[in-house]
Design a protein around this motif. Structure first.
Motif, short mmCIF file in Angstrom:
data_model
loop_
_atom_site.label_atom_id
_atom_site.label_comp_id
_atom_site.label_asym_id
_atom_site.label_seq_id
_atom_site.Cartn_x
_atom_site.Cartn_y
_atom_site.Cartn_z
N ALA A 89 2.47 54.00 -7.48
CA ALA A 89 1.98 55.45 -7.11
C ALA A 89 1.74 56.36 -7.65
CB ALA A 89 2.83 56.39 -6.25
N SER A 90 2.24 55.82 -8.92
CA SER A 90 2.58 56.95 -10.25
C SER A 90 0.93 56.77 -11.11
CB SER A 90 3.48 56.37 -11.44
OG SER A 90 2.93 56.62 -12.62
N SER A 91 0.41 57.54 -10.83
CA SER A 91 -1.26 57.58 -11.11
C SER A 91 -1.53 58.12 -12.29
CB SER A 91 -2.00 58.09 -10.35
OG SER A 91 -1.64 59.72 -10.14
N ARG A 92 -0.84 58.05 -13.63
CA ARG A 92 -0.29 58.87 -14.60
C ARG A 92 -1.54 57.93 -15.73
NH1 ARG A 92 2.95 59.44 -19.71
NH2 ARG A 92 2.52 61.32 -20.94
N VAL A 93 -2.79 58.47 -16.21
CA VAL A 93 -3.38 57.97 -16.87
C VAL A 93 -2.26 57.49 -18.15
CG1 VAL A 93 -5.65 58.27 -15.50
CG2 VAL A 93 -4.17 60.41 -17.97
N THR A 94 -3.05 56.92 -19.76
CA THR A 94 -2.41 56.55 -20.56
C THR A 94 -2.84 57.53 -21.65
OG1 THR A 94 -3.84 55.34 -21.63
CG2 THR A 94 -2.57 53.81 -19.78
N ASP A 95 -1.96 57.75 -22.82
CA ASP A 95 -2.51 58.55 -24.31
C ASP A 95 -4.10 57.94 -24.46
OD1 ASP A 95 0.07 59.70 -23.57
OD2 ASP A 95 1.05 58.75 -25.23
N LEU A 96 -3.91 56.79 -24.26
CA LEU A 96 -5.93 57.29 -24.71
C LEU A 96 -6.67 57.33 -23.75
CD1 LEU A 96 -7.32 55.20 -26.88
CD2 LEU A 96 -7.24 53.21 -25.79
N ASP A 97 -6.49 57.18 -22.63
CA ASP A 97 -7.35 58.11 -21.89
C ASP A 97 -7.83 59.00 -21.87
OD1 ASP A 97 -8.66 55.83 -20.09
OD2 ASP A 97 -6.63 55.54 -19.10
N TYR A 98 -6.39 59.87 -22.18
CA TYR A 98 -6.20 61.50 -22.64
C TYR A 98 -7.16 62.24 -23.49
CZ TYR A 98 -4.15 66.32 -22.66
OH TYR A 98 -4.33 67.34 -23.16
N LEU A 99 -6.62 61.36 -24.55
CA LEU A 99 -7.74 61.48 -25.87
C LEU A 99 -8.95 61.03 -25.55
CD1 LEU A 99 -5.43 59.36 -28.23
CD2 LEU A 99 -5.31 62.12 -28.10
N LYS A 100 -9.66 59.97 -24.75
CA LYS A 100 -10.93 60.38 -24.43
C LYS A 100 -11.80 60.98 -24.18
CE LYS A 100 -11.03 54.88 -24.32
NZ LYS A 100 -10.84 53.69 -23.54
N ALA A 101 -11.04 61.88 -22.45
CA ALA A 101 -11.04 62.37 -22.05
C ALA A 101 -11.48 63.28 -22.43
CB ALA A 101 -10.24 62.91 -20.91
N ASN A 102 -10.49 64.08 -24.21
CA ASN A 102 -10.16 65.13 -24.93
C ASN A 102 -12.18 65.33 -25.82
OD1 ASN A 102 -8.79 67.41 -24.54
ND2 ASN A 102 -7.16 65.19 -24.23
N ARG A 103 -12.23 63.78 -26.04
CA ARG A 103 -13.27 64.13 -26.70
C ARG A 103 -14.71 64.15 -25.94
NH1 ARG A 103 -16.11 61.48 -30.70
NH2 ARG A 103 -17.75 59.65 -29.62
N CYS A 104 -14.36 63.63 -24.95
CA CYS A 104 -15.17 64.19 -23.30
C CYS A 104 -16.12 65.10 -23.44
CB CYS A 104 -15.66 63.10 -22.44
SG CYS A 104 -15.49 61.33 -22.65
N LYS A 105 -14.71 65.93 -23.46
CA LYS A 105 -14.83 67.15 -23.15
C LYS A 105 -15.74 67.93 -24.61
CE LYS A 105 -12.65 71.97 -22.79
NZ LYS A 105 -11.56 72.70 -23.04
N GLY A 106 -15.33 67.70 -25.77
CA GLY A 106 -16.36 68.07 -26.95
C GLY A 106 -17.44 67.56 -27.14
N LEU A 107 -17.82 66.26 -26.05
CA LEU A 107 -19.21 65.87 -26.67
C LEU A 107 -19.60 67.12 -25.45
CD1 LEU A 107 -18.62 62.33 -26.44
CD2 LEU A 107 -19.57 63.71 -28.80
N ALA A 108 -19.08 67.17 -24.11
CA ALA A 108 -19.64 67.61 -23.40
C ALA A 108 -20.16 69.34 -23.67
CB ALA A 108 -19.27 67.94 -21.95
#
Length: 112
Positions: free
Chosen positions: A21-40
């Motif tokens: 049930a734990s849906s916490r994403v990995t640190d790598l996914d968190y970093l990728k999401a921040n990269r995506c925000k920077g691109l956007a």
């Protein structure tokens, strides 16, 4: 003896259910999401609301080192978005893997 075996089985399933049930994403996914925000942001994408919500929710429990690295990723992606030679590649990244984060989901591999 059967009662102990049944109790152990029930406890095992309860622990496994909690872990699943734990849906916490990995640190790598968190970093990728921040990269995506920077691109956007760097490419002028209109709506980053889902991405902002994802980053805010997932950032609450991150180590300070990961938060710092995420900020670096965001700024690096913004700088790359200004490079005309990378526009096509970064547009494909934004339209592809980044969409999972923009919709508030997790990793493209773990989204369902």
């Amino acid at each position: 003896m059967k009662v102990a075996a049944i109790a152990l089985t029930v406890v095992s399933f309860a622990i496994a259910g909690t872990a699943a049930a734990s849906s916490r994403v990995t640190d790598l996914d968190y970093l990728k999401a921040n990269r995506c925000k920077g691109l956007a942001v760097g490419m002028g994408s209109a709506d980053t609301t889902g991405l902002d919500a994802f980053i805010k929710a997932e950032g609450r429990s991150r180590d300070p080192i990961i938060l710092s690295r995420a900020e670096e990723e965001l700024h690096r992606a913004q700088r790359q978005a200004k490079d005309a030679n990378l526009k096509d590649k970064l547009s494909a990244e934004l339209a592809g893997p980044c969409m999972a984060y923009m919709t508030g989901g997790g990793s493209p591999a773990t989204s369902r």
